[in-house]
Design an enzyme around this catalytic site. Structure first.
Site, PDB file in Angstrom:
ATOM      1  N   CYS A 136       5.881   5.740   0.311  1.00 62.34           N
ATOM      2  CA  CYS A 136       5.103   4.506   0.340  1.00 62.34           C
ATOM      3  C   CYS A 136       3.822   4.568   1.162  1.00 62.34           C
ATOM      4  O   CYS A 136       2.741   4.269   0.646  1.00 62.34           O
ATOM      5  CB  CYS A 136       5.978   3.357   0.829  1.00 62.34           C
ATOM      6  SG  CYS A 136       6.815   3.655   2.395  1.00 62.34           S
ATOM      7  N   ASP A 193       4.618   1.561  -6.155  1.00 60.03           N
ATOM      8  CA  ASP A 193       3.925   2.456  -5.227  1.00 60.03           C
ATOM      9  C   ASP A 193       4.273   3.929  -5.442  1.00 60.03           C
ATOM     10  O   ASP A 193       3.493   4.817  -5.095  1.00 60.03           O
ATOM     11  CB  ASP A 193       4.165   2.052  -3.772  1.00 60.03           C
ATOM     12  CG  ASP A 193       5.634   2.023  -3.364  1.00 60.03           C
ATOM     13  OD1 ASP A 193       6.520   2.225  -4.222  1.00 60.03           O
ATOM     14  OD2 ASP A 193       5.902   1.763  -2.169  1.00 60.03           O
TER      15      ASP A 193
END
Length: 640
Positions: free
Chosen positions: A90, A262
């Site tokens: 992330c 993401d």
């Protein structure tokens, strides 16, 4: 074995060919340049983002996916079949999204680092704000740097376009976390609460699912995979809720909406990795008719153009009529005056949580190339977070029983090939490495050249040890500046060349000895790493490493201490490693902890110092030393 299809039977042939303008540009690039200007009003722009999912949606043709709201949304806009993030985790990925730049350029490539941005690099909503946009973020940042106060009008769990001044255009982000890796491993009441809105027909039967071939086919693994799909269905409800609010407010016809993740699935060999399973993501965009240029965003269209998530920032600016800053490395894929489509997308893996592993990847529409710069490390280094998951535990259990499927055994190896090459069209799970195939040499060399050119162009910081990055950031003000000093390109080449040789064993020793005399500490670091990998114990090597134990750079001292221990001179190497573990800077301590962990039984005399380091302020240091002690002492304490 189910794969992520590029088209679905429900699409027309014309739609399946991706003749939306971006896809058509791949066939006739001039079409992307000859469009009329958009209407004069500024569009609202809404991002709906999520975490840790691959394109396991019905609109992507994934078997048993139950995503009615997202499928309907895809029919109203364009579905991108070749969208990729720049990192399989992330924070580095999100740093690229918010800046439009590669994490390896900015120095935001290590997980949970805190980089300083150079003055000219901004979070892109700042540019929107100067043009009158009201910008909100609900709620995650996670950029590997502290966002400046001017990035958002509001960034909180209460942030919403509804708070904007009357008549102001908005850019709003809603990020949903319920598909995160941590949710997949939940069982019982915790999982039932997360999927409480699902009907009985929307629940998954684990026995009917087909697993990727690199997993252990067990009940626990199947339950994880079922959880992934059920959580995505729960996410579908959340997406529907935001879209409904837009309709309620009468804004649907004035708002361009993006949906993306993401990075890929929050399971081993997906999240944190640079294969399609880790970096290929869903990307859907709906553009109301009154805001379209030509056929961009035509309902039900499919675009096969390569898109990187660092392209999101310049694309939003382009759609809003805001000039795209020249330092951005992404390229707009919607709006006016588009450049030719990408030929390649790129990815990088560096420190993931507590473990270092430098990997780079290049993907075109058919092939994936992977370069393992630390091939001497195993695929699955022990990391607390994934090791706590059920799928990883099953892999470890079946490995101990010598009962893993072939594809899974490969990823339990204690070394990696230097290069990997996959024909993703024929091998979507990327398990047949063609790097050694004479028939594919031309492809391998082309993709290798693409990687090296990208590394040079973007000034890839990944070969600089993290401890050195921190030292130089203090002197220069940013990590971005490190390879932009006089001689920067030459230093990058020396770093990369030395790192490339460091895993070749004794054959590379002459070059490693030369590297130990280099003027730059980063190159000396790799010389010491290579000498350690070669178990260099000659008189000349020991003399050079003894000198390196006193190097001004702690990173070099760590590598030299490791090398001396591996050469059978722990009485010289261990005190250096334990000294840095006790008093070095945070990333120097982590490097020392990793070196001690690698040494295994050789590190036993340091057990008392390791136990003290369980209280280290850097939780990653504590995790590594905890693992070392568990192995040495046969314990199973946990540090989270």
């Amino acid at each position: 074995m189910p794969t992520l299809d590029d088209t679905r039977p429900m699409l027309t042939r014309r739609q399946a060919l991706g003749l939306g303008v971006a896809g058509a540009a791949a066939l006739d690039p001039s079409r992307a340049f000859a469009q009329a200007a958009a209407p004069g009003r500024k569009p609202n722009i809404l991002w709906i983002s999520c975490e840790d999912i691959s394109p396991h949606l019905g609109c992507y043709g994934y078997p048993r996916a139950i995503t009615p709201a997202l499928d309907r949304f895809a029919e109203e806009g364009v579905r991108y079949t070749h969208a990729f993030t720049v990192a399989g985790v992330c924070a580095p990925s999100r740093s690229g999204i918010i800046t439009g730049m590669y994490p390896t350029t900015l120095g935001t490539h290590h997980m949970r680092c805190q980089a300083r941005l150079p003055d000219h690099v901004k979070c892109f909503p700042e540019y929107l704000r100067t043009e009158g946009y009201y910008c909100t973020n609900n709620v995650k940042t996670d950029y590997n740097f502290t966002p400046p106060g001017g990035a958002w009008h509001e960034s909180s769990a209460q942030a919403h376009w509804r708070k904007r001044p009357k008549g102001a255009p908005f850019f709003s982000v809603f990020n949903f976390t319920l598909t995160h890796e941590s949710r997949v491993e939940m069982r019982g009441a915790a999982h039932e609460k997360a999927v409480a809105r699902l009907t009985a027909s929307q629940r998954q039967d684990p026995s009917r699912l087909q697993l990727p071939p690199y997993y252990a086919d067990t009940a626990e693994t199947r339950r994880d995979w079922a959880n992934v799909l059920e959580l995505i269905t729960a996410l579908d409800y959340e997406v529907a809720g935001v879209l409904h609010q837009l309709e309620q407010d009468g804004l649907a016809n004035d708002t361009i909406v993006f949906f993306w993740s993401d990075h890929g699935t929050g399971l081993p060999r997906a999240k944190r990795w640079l294969y399609d399973s880790g970096v290929r993501v869903p990307l859907l965009v709906r553009i109301p008719e009154g805001l379209r240029l030509a056929e961009q965003g035509r309902p039900g269209s499919v675009c096969t153009e390569l898109v990187s998530l660092i392209d999101l920032a310049p694309t939003v600016l382009n759609l809003a009529g805001v000039p795209v800053p020249g330092h951005m490395q992404g390229r707009p894929f919607l709006g006016a005056n588009l450049k030719p489509p990408r030929q390649y997308v790129y990815g990088a893996r560096d420190r993931m949580d507590e473990r270092y592993d430098i990997i780079r990847a290049v993907r075109d529409r058919r092939w994936r190339y992977v370069r393992n710069y630390e091939n001497f490390k195993p695929y699955y280094q022990y990391m607390n977070t994934p090791e706590g998951g059920n799928t990883m535990r099953e892999l470890r259990r079946l490995e101990a029983e010598n009962n893993l499927p072939t594809a899974a055994r490969r990823f339990m190896a204690d070394r990696k090939p230097v290069e990997e090459l996959y024909d993703v069209s024929a091998d979507p799970h990327e398990i047949r490495n063609l790097a050694g195939s004479a028939a594919h040499r031309d492809v391998l060399e082309r993709m290798r050249r693409a990687h090296l050119a990208w590394s040079d162009e973007t000034r890839d910081l990944g070969m600089m040890p993290e401890g050195e990055i921190a030292v130089r950031e203090e002197k220069l003000g940013s990590r971005w500046a490190i390879l932009r000093q006089p001689g920067g390109p030459g230093l990058l080449a020396r770093l990369r060349d030395t790192a490339s040789l460091a895993g070749q064993g004794r054959a590379s020793l002459p070059r490693m000895m030369s590297a130990l005399r280099d003027a730059d500490a980063g190159v000396r670091y790799w010389g010491a790493v290579g000498a350690g990998n070669a178990r260099a114990d000659s008189e000349a090597a020991v003399k050079a490493l003894t000198a390196a134990l006193k190097d001004e750079s702690a990173s070099v001292r760590v590598a030299a201490g490791r090398a001396m221990c591996l050469a059978g001179r722990a009485e010289q190497g261990l005190p250096v490693l334990t000294g840095i573990l006790q008093s070095g800077a945070e990333w120097e301590r982590l490097m020392a902890a990793n070196a001690l962990d690698e040494l295994g039984e050789t590190a036993r005399p340091a057990a008392e110092i390791l136990r003290a380091a369980l209280k280290d302020a850097n939780r990653y240091v504590a995790r590594v030393v905890n693992r070392t002690l568990n192995v040495l002492e046969g314990t199973s304490r946990e540090v989270r």
